[in-house]
Scaffold this motif. Structure first.
Motif, PDB file in Angstrom:
ATOM      1  N   ASP A  66       0.926  -1.179  -0.074  1.00  0.00           N
ATOM      2  CA  ASP A  66      -0.064   0.075  -0.097  1.00  0.00           C
ATOM      3  C   ASP A  66       0.866   1.275  -0.058  1.00  0.00           C
ATOM      4  N   PHE A  67       1.882   1.220   0.893  1.00  0.00           N
ATOM      5  CA  PHE A  67       2.843   2.433   0.907  1.00  0.00           C
ATOM      6  C   PHE A  67       4.183   1.867   0.966  1.00  0.00           C
ATOM      7  N   ALA A  68       5.170   2.640   0.325  1.00  0.00           N
ATOM      8  CA  ALA A  68       6.471   2.127   0.344  1.00  0.00           C
ATOM      9  C   ALA A  68       7.280   3.409   0.408  1.00  0.00           C
ATOM     10  N   TRP A  69       8.605   3.332   1.230  1.00  0.00           N
ATOM     11  CA  TRP A  69       9.718   4.319   1.179  1.00  0.00           C
ATOM     12  C   TRP A  69      10.731   3.495   0.784  1.00  0.00           C
ATOM     13  N   LEU A  70      11.296   3.622  -0.408  1.00  0.00           N
ATOM     14  CA  LEU A  70      12.262   2.700  -1.127  1.00  0.00           C
ATOM     15  C   LEU A  70      13.634   2.846  -0.601  1.00  0.00           C
ATOM     16  N   LEU A 127       0.303   5.896  12.561  1.00  0.00           N
ATOM     17  CA  LEU A 127       1.092   7.043  12.245  1.00  0.00           C
ATOM     18  C   LEU A 127       2.366   7.076  13.474  1.00  0.00           C
ATOM     19  N   ASP A 128       2.040   7.179  14.711  1.00  0.00           N
ATOM     20  CA  ASP A 128       2.973   7.127  15.783  1.00  0.00           C
ATOM     21  C   ASP A 128       4.299   6.008  15.219  1.00  0.00           C
ATOM     22  N   VAL A 129       4.014   4.865  14.992  1.00  0.00           N
ATOM     23  CA  VAL A 129       4.843   3.918  14.592  1.00  0.00           C
ATOM     24  C   VAL A 129       5.831   4.445  13.427  1.00  0.00           C
ATOM     25  N   ILE A 130       5.122   5.003  12.259  1.00  0.00           N
ATOM     26  CA  ILE A 130       5.871   5.559  11.259  1.00  0.00           C
ATOM     27  C   ILE A 130       6.877   6.926  11.845  1.00  0.00           C
ATOM     28  N   LYS A 131       6.353   7.699  12.541  1.00  0.00           N
ATOM     29  CA  LYS A 131       7.051   8.763  13.065  1.00  0.00           C
ATOM     30  C   LYS A 131       8.310   8.286  13.917  1.00  0.00           C
ATOM     31  N   LEU A 133       9.772   5.111  13.596  1.00  0.00           N
ATOM     32  CA  LEU A 133      10.553   4.618  12.475  1.00  0.00           C
ATOM     33  C   LEU A 133      11.627   6.022  11.825  1.00  0.00           C
ATOM     34  N   PHE A 134      11.027   6.975  11.469  1.00  0.00           N
ATOM     35  CA  PHE A 134      11.429   8.080  10.673  1.00  0.00           C
ATOM     36  C   PHE A 134      12.046   9.286  11.672  1.00  0.00           C
ATOM     37  N   ARG A 135      12.313   8.840  12.873  1.00  0.00           N
ATOM     38  CA  ARG A 135      12.276  10.110  13.824  1.00  0.00           C
ATOM     39  C   ARG A 135      13.478  10.991  13.679  1.00  0.00           C
ATOM     40  N   PHE A 136      14.446  10.494  12.878  1.00  0.00           N
ATOM     41  CA  PHE A 136      15.694  11.625  12.414  1.00  0.00           C
ATOM     42  C   PHE A 136      15.499  12.034  11.271  1.00  0.00           C
ATOM     43  N   SER A 137      15.384  13.470  11.142  1.00  0.00           N
ATOM     44  CA  SER A 137      15.022  14.174   9.817  1.00  0.00           C
ATOM     45  C   SER A 137      16.493  14.068   8.896  1.00  0.00           C
TER      46      SER A 137
END
Length: 158
Positions: A66-70, A127-131, A133-137
């Motif tokens: 459904d969604f992917a960050w390659l 959303l919290d899980v994704i945040k 996972l990607f917590r470092f900008s």
């Protein structure tokens, strides 16, 4: 914006509102109510950079996420309609076997696959899980701040 009712871009039944039924949207994207809700959450939190919808990772099997960050090799599957009690699609034995095979092959290829239910999307847990996972900008990584934070976190494990 998706609304309850009839016609393209609307949802009118319990099945539709849980995200189990797919509908052709005006923009041509095949999607579900839950996927749209999750996409809105991601968009509002600036988490769509590098994200691809309906990513096909094995065209020979027609497997897609459904969604992917390659770049990060992360994929998300939204599991809609799992509680409806019907045996079909992803809830049948064959469908479930196929889903397991798809996930396993993606992991073998180095991917990380996250699965979320309707309640998890609605509650904000997904959303919290994704945040997290990607917590470092990107800026934090470039400046070295992320590395220093990770080193501090791991300091007790040396």
């Amino acid at each position: 914006e998706l609304k309850r009712g009839r016609g393209i871009g609307t949802y009118c039944s319990v099945e539709c509102m849980t995200g189990s039924r797919k509908a052709k949207r005006i923009d041509g994207v095949v999607t579900s109510y839950l996927e749209e809700m999750f996409l809105n959450q991601l968009t509002e939190n600036n988490l769509i950079n590098g994200m691809q919808r309906e990513f096909v990772f094995r065209p020979d099997r027609k497997w897609r996420f459904d969604f992917a960050w390659l770049k990060e090799m992360v994929a998300v599957e939204i599991q809609g309609g799992i509680w409806l009690g019907k045996s079909g699609g992803h809830t049948s034995k064959k469908g479930f076997d196929n889903d397991c095979e798809k996930r396993n092959e993606a992991v073998i290829d180095g991917g990380r696959i996250l699965h979320f239910t309707a309640d998890q999307v609605r509650s904000g847990y997904a959303l919290d899980v994704i945040k997290r996972l990607f917590r470092f900008s990107t800026e934090q990584v470039k400046s070295g701040l992320a590395v220093r934070q990770i080193e501090r976190l791991l300091g007790g494990f040396k």
